[in-house]
Design a protein around this motif. Sequence first.
Motif, PDB file in Angstrom:
ATOM      1  N   GLN A  97       3.803  47.457  55.417  1.00 26.52           N
ATOM      2  CA  GLN A  97       3.061  48.330  54.594  1.00 26.52           C
ATOM      3  C   GLN A  97       1.582  48.380  55.025  1.00 26.52           C
ATOM      4  O   GLN A  97       0.889  49.232  54.161  1.00 26.52           O
ATOM      5  N   LEU A  98       1.082  47.789  56.053  1.00 27.42           N
ATOM      6  CA  LEU A  98      -0.065  47.902  56.516  1.00 27.42           C
ATOM      7  C   LEU A  98      -0.308  48.512  57.725  1.00 27.42           C
ATOM      8  O   LEU A  98       0.982  48.791  58.635  1.00 27.42           O
ATOM      9  N   SER A  99      -1.190  48.917  58.030  1.00 31.46           N
ATOM     10  CA  SER A  99      -1.558  49.653  59.498  1.00 31.46           C
ATOM     11  C   SER A  99      -1.411  48.606  60.587  1.00 31.46           C
ATOM     12  O   SER A  99      -2.030  47.500  60.453  1.00 31.46           O
ATOM     13  N   PRO A 100      -0.640  48.793  61.898  1.00 35.92           N
ATOM     14  CA  PRO A 100      -0.516  47.824  62.818  1.00 35.92           C
ATOM     15  C   PRO A 100      -1.896  47.631  63.508  1.00 35.92           C
ATOM     16  O   PRO A 100      -2.108  46.832  64.077  1.00 35.92           O
ATOM     17  N   ASP A 101      -2.934  48.411  63.051  1.00 36.87           N
ATOM     18  CA  ASP A 101      -4.361  48.102  63.424  1.00 36.87           C
ATOM     19  C   ASP A 101      -4.876  47.247  62.586  1.00 36.87           C
ATOM     20  O   ASP A 101      -6.291  46.659  62.758  1.00 36.87           O
ATOM     21  N   SER A 102      -4.640  46.765  61.427  1.00 36.35           N
ATOM     22  CA  SER A 102      -5.150  45.965  60.574  1.00 36.35           C
ATOM     23  C   SER A 102      -5.480  44.510  60.956  1.00 36.35           C
ATOM     24  O   SER A 102      -4.607  43.972  61.970  1.00 36.35           O
ATOM     25  N   GLU A 103      -6.238  43.684  60.557  1.00 38.14           N
ATOM     26  CA  GLU A 103      -6.608  42.283  60.973  1.00 38.14           C
ATOM     27  C   GLU A 103      -5.276  41.538  60.743  1.00 38.14           C
ATOM     28  O   GLU A 103      -4.974  40.755  61.636  1.00 38.14           O
ATOM     29  N   ALA A 104      -4.530  41.765  59.780  1.00 34.42           N
ATOM     30  CA  ALA A 104      -3.031  40.865  59.597  1.00 34.42           C
ATOM     31  C   ALA A 104      -2.490  41.012  60.731  1.00 34.42           C
ATOM     32  O   ALA A 104      -1.766  40.215  61.211  1.00 34.42           O
ATOM     33  N   TRP A 105      -2.269  42.343  61.251  1.00 33.90           N
ATOM     34  CA  TRP A 105      -1.015  42.600  62.368  1.00 33.90           C
ATOM     35  C   TRP A 105      -1.884  41.936  63.438  1.00 33.90           C
ATOM     36  O   TRP A 105      -1.041  41.387  64.488  1.00 33.90           O
ATOM     37  N   GLN A 106      -3.102  42.003  63.709  1.00 32.19           N
ATOM     38  CA  GLN A 106      -3.703  41.521  64.940  1.00 32.19           C
ATOM     39  C   GLN A 106      -3.504  40.031  65.149  1.00 32.19           C
ATOM     40  O   GLN A 106      -2.999  39.398  66.125  1.00 32.19           O
ATOM     41  N   GLN A 107      -3.788  39.367  63.910  1.00 34.37           N
ATOM     42  CA  GLN A 107      -3.669  37.906  63.873  1.00 34.37           C
ATOM     43  C   GLN A 107      -2.090  37.429  64.088  1.00 34.37           C
ATOM     44  O   GLN A 107      -1.755  36.565  64.943  1.00 34.37           O
ATOM     45  N   GLU A 108      -1.207  38.377  63.708  1.00 35.38           N
ATOM     46  CA  GLU A 108       0.265  37.976  63.836  1.00 35.38           C
ATOM     47  C   GLU A 108       0.759  38.013  65.096  1.00 35.38           C
ATOM     48  O   GLU A 108       1.559  37.346  65.891  1.00 35.38           O
ATOM     49  N   ALA A 109       0.156  39.365  65.665  1.00 37.99           N
ATOM     50  CA  ALA A 109       0.675  39.505  67.136  1.00 37.99           C
ATOM     51  C   ALA A 109      -0.089  38.538  68.180  1.00 37.99           C
ATOM     52  O   ALA A 109       0.755  38.130  69.081  1.00 37.99           O
ATOM     53  N   ASP A 110      -1.183  38.154  67.861  1.00 34.71           N
ATOM     54  CA  ASP A 110      -1.733  37.319  68.788  1.00 34.71           C
ATOM     55  C   ASP A 110      -1.228  35.840  68.603  1.00 34.71           C
ATOM     56  O   ASP A 110      -0.970  34.985  69.701  1.00 34.71           O
ATOM     57  N   ARG A 111      -0.769  35.627  67.595  1.00 34.05           N
ATOM     58  CA  ARG A 111      -0.221  34.194  67.206  1.00 34.05           C
ATOM     59  C   ARG A 111       1.277  34.116  67.997  1.00 34.05           C
ATOM     60  O   ARG A 111       1.374  32.973  68.422  1.00 34.05           O
ATOM     61  N   TYR A 112       1.975  35.089  67.875  1.00 29.57           N
ATOM     62  CA  TYR A 112       3.423  35.109  68.668  1.00 29.57           C
ATOM     63  C   TYR A 112       3.568  35.673  69.944  1.00 29.57           C
ATOM     64  O   TYR A 112       4.617  35.825  70.476  1.00 29.57           O
ATOM     65  N   ASN A 113       2.338  36.208  70.217  1.00 29.56           N
ATOM     66  CA  ASN A 113       2.464  37.042  71.395  1.00 29.56           C
ATOM     67  C   ASN A 113       3.420  38.286  71.311  1.00 29.56           C
ATOM     68  O   ASN A 113       4.300  38.835  72.161  1.00 29.56           O
ATOM     69  N   ILE A 114       3.282  39.019  70.364  1.00 29.35           N
ATOM     70  CA  ILE A 114       3.974  40.208  69.843  1.00 29.35           C
ATOM     71  C   ILE A 114       3.686  41.277  70.691  1.00 29.35           C
ATOM     72  O   ILE A 114       2.407  41.848  70.150  1.00 29.35           O
ATOM     73  N   ASN A 115       4.431  42.041  71.458  1.00 27.16           N
ATOM     74  CA  ASN A 115       3.800  43.302  72.196  1.00 27.16           C
ATOM     75  C   ASN A 115       4.855  44.578  71.765  1.00 27.16           C
ATOM     76  O   ASN A 115       4.607  45.352  72.190  1.00 27.16           O
ATOM     77  N   ALA A 116       5.840  44.185  71.006  1.00 30.31           N
ATOM     78  CA  ALA A 116       6.724  45.549  70.490  1.00 30.31           C
ATOM     79  C   ALA A 116       6.997  45.260  69.036  1.00 30.31           C
ATOM     80  O   ALA A 116       7.155  44.041  68.665  1.00 30.31           O
ATOM     81  N   ILE A 117       7.258  46.507  68.424  1.00 31.48           N
ATOM     82  CA  ILE A 117       7.734  46.534  67.085  1.00 31.48           C
ATOM     83  C   ILE A 117       8.675  47.243  66.984  1.00 31.48           C
ATOM     84  O   ILE A 117       8.880  48.474  67.396  1.00 31.48           O
ATOM     85  N   ILE A 118       9.949  47.027  66.559  1.00 31.73           N
ATOM     86  CA  ILE A 118      11.045  47.885  66.250  1.00 31.73           C
ATOM     87  C   ILE A 118      11.150  47.941  64.614  1.00 31.73           C
ATOM     88  O   ILE A 118      11.343  47.217  64.022  1.00 31.73           O
ATOM     89  N   LEU A 119      11.299  49.198  64.345  1.00 29.53           N
ATOM     90  CA  LEU A 119      11.288  49.573  62.679  1.00 29.53           C
ATOM     91  C   LEU A 119      12.666  50.067  62.601  1.00 29.53           C
ATOM     92  O   LEU A 119      12.929  51.044  63.246  1.00 29.53           O
TER      93      LEU A 119
END
Length: 756
Positions: free
Chosen positions: A465-487
């Motif tokens: 429900q958040l923009s992937p540019d949000s801080e929450a997404w940034q933190q989660e992507a950095d934590r787990y090295n997430i480079n792709a999202i499948i929706l």
Amino acid sequence: MSAPVATVNLTTADTPATDTSRLNRRLFLVLAAIALIYAFLAGLRTVSDFDLGWQLATGRWVAQHHSVSSTDVFSYTAQGEPWIYPVGAGLVLYATYLLGGYALISWLGALACVATVALLLRRGSAVSAGIAILAVPLIAWRTTPRADMFTVVLFAAFLSLLWENYQTGRARLWLLPLLMVAWVNLHFGFAAGLALILAYVGVELSETIFGEVRRRAALQRLRRAWAWLAATALVTLANPWGWGMYRALMRQQRAAGQQQLNIGEWSSVPVTWTAFSTALSLRQTQGAIYLLLAIAVVAAVLALLRRQLGAAMLLLIATYPPVHHVRMGAVFACVVVIVGGPVLTAAIVELGAKIRQAPMRSAAAWAAVCLLAALALLRSFDLVTNRHYVRVVDESTFGAGLGWWFPERAAEFIERENLPGEIFNTYDEGSYLTWKLGPKRRDYIDGRDTLFGVTRMHKAGQLLQLSPDSEAWQQEADRYNINAIILPLGRFDGVQLVQLKGFCESRGWRPVYLDEVSAVFVRRKPETESLIQRFPVECATATLPAAPLDYSAAGSFNQSANAASLLAALGRTSEALSATDTALLAFPDSPFVHWLRGNIFYAMGSRSDAEQEYLATISLDPSEVAWTTLANFYQREGRIPETIHAWQQAGKLSARPDLVQINLAHFYLHIQQPKLTLQALDEAVRSAPADAIAATGEGCLRFNVAQGRAAAWGALGDLKQATSFQEEAVQLAPESADAWSHLAKLYQRQGQFENQ
């Protein structure tokens, strides 16, 4: 000369009984054949279950490593955490896939459905076969290919053997330990087998209060059975974890309350006259549970009148689980057929004896058979033509193979292009991706809710429900090295859960794949830039459906309906409306498509057309979703009586009426009816499940109720009561700035400036 006369008289006396026996046998054979054919057609459907993927992956992992793990090996967010689950089902499903792919797995589900019905009718009567026909929808739903289907089959086998022993004392109980060895290694449902043993002992003990003859017979049966029953309980330790299986089972049971709040199959059945009446339709199979509940209660009353206390107790106790958890409907159906069938048979035989003319009895019996046959034929027609699957929320279609909702093409894109880093996925699609992309890739979350817990499940949902540019997404992507999202973007459990425009408009993430059921976004990084350049996707102009329409009616409908839903979410309303036209050409009576058209017309500003589509949806399927949508529509239009009526109807059909009552309370507060607000909030608390009442935090039930009561008492001028409830809200969610703000205003109104 007397002997021949006696012989003639004896033969004449036996003729009615013989004719009745032959008639009953014919009736049973006809109804049993109908039940089995109907069960096969209901069970043969495309693979669509959310849990099948991780169970297939489990079988593959065990086969490849020749060992059984006690920790998670499939995810990168919970890897290494304790995880115990029977692996037998995974091995069976994996072997089935190797032999015949998804098609053979579909056939395995059909076989499980037929086997369950066959076991129920192993010693049945025409009445039992008739009940089995009514029960087929419940059994078919729980024998969809996954580990749980083995529990349904084995439960039917256990109950059939135990009830045979209760009736005759001669059942082959040595089969029970053998079946339990398989069961404990297939599914946690083996606990139901132990519960059946306890129930059987209880039924036998209930016989001891009805005189010396019945007491002696019951104790004799128990003496002959106890060794096999004890052995059945003991062999549950024949699993890779021994006693550890019970610890895992207890963890599973502790999670059941939260599962009821978050997972549909664990929700309760609405027991209201509105729900009952709307479900009683020749073509709507949702009413099967209500019919069987009624049959169980009637059979229990008859059993009590016949001094069959054990049967009555078993039937009445069996009604509790399916009312509180819809997934228990299949095992409940087994009890009704095996236990309730003989009780009703005896009552119908007595009633038939009052009809002295044999032709009339025969005509009445065959008329009942014809009615049941017509019902099964009509519903089978709906299954084979996919009319059933279009009218209900179901990701399957008739036939064998993989269901339409899986992100198969998106997963193939990820695999083919070898996307770098980890991939974020949702709860529903995680299991399939674990199977499709594993073991090379791990998942973010999957269908093992007991492993991931409510916190991780909610976090995954909140990120969507958040923009992937949000801080929450940034933190989660950095934590787990997430480079792709499948929706997931399918029309059910998909696009409505995602703020798709936020993803499409993101600066830090770009879409590289899009079809009508899924999308892939990659993070802007040097290692992904060439991929973004090679696969430019624009959400505003991408062709949907992404592939030419399927030649089959069901395939064409699913492509068009999913595309319409996705186009509407992207704001491409005219294209979405055109896609709904295509979908309706295949199936004009789809409630979903009419509901979607209502949303599209509303977005286009055509209020009258929107209302007509919403009303058409309710006429086709008067569900909670349909009434809730209409309530919101009327509320926005300022039509107060219609809004109240729609919310009330939604509450009567809801598995969580407490949430509907909260919405109704908010509306009452909006139209300045504080007393009605308080009544609705009281009803919300009364109808809420225990785990919902126990929850704390912003957005929980008690928080919403406390805030609502504070506002209502404030509107009534009782600031003391209002302050008390607002203080309760703050205690429940101390992190809520909104709650503190409301409390400060109440203090201000009372002149308590220091507290303010």
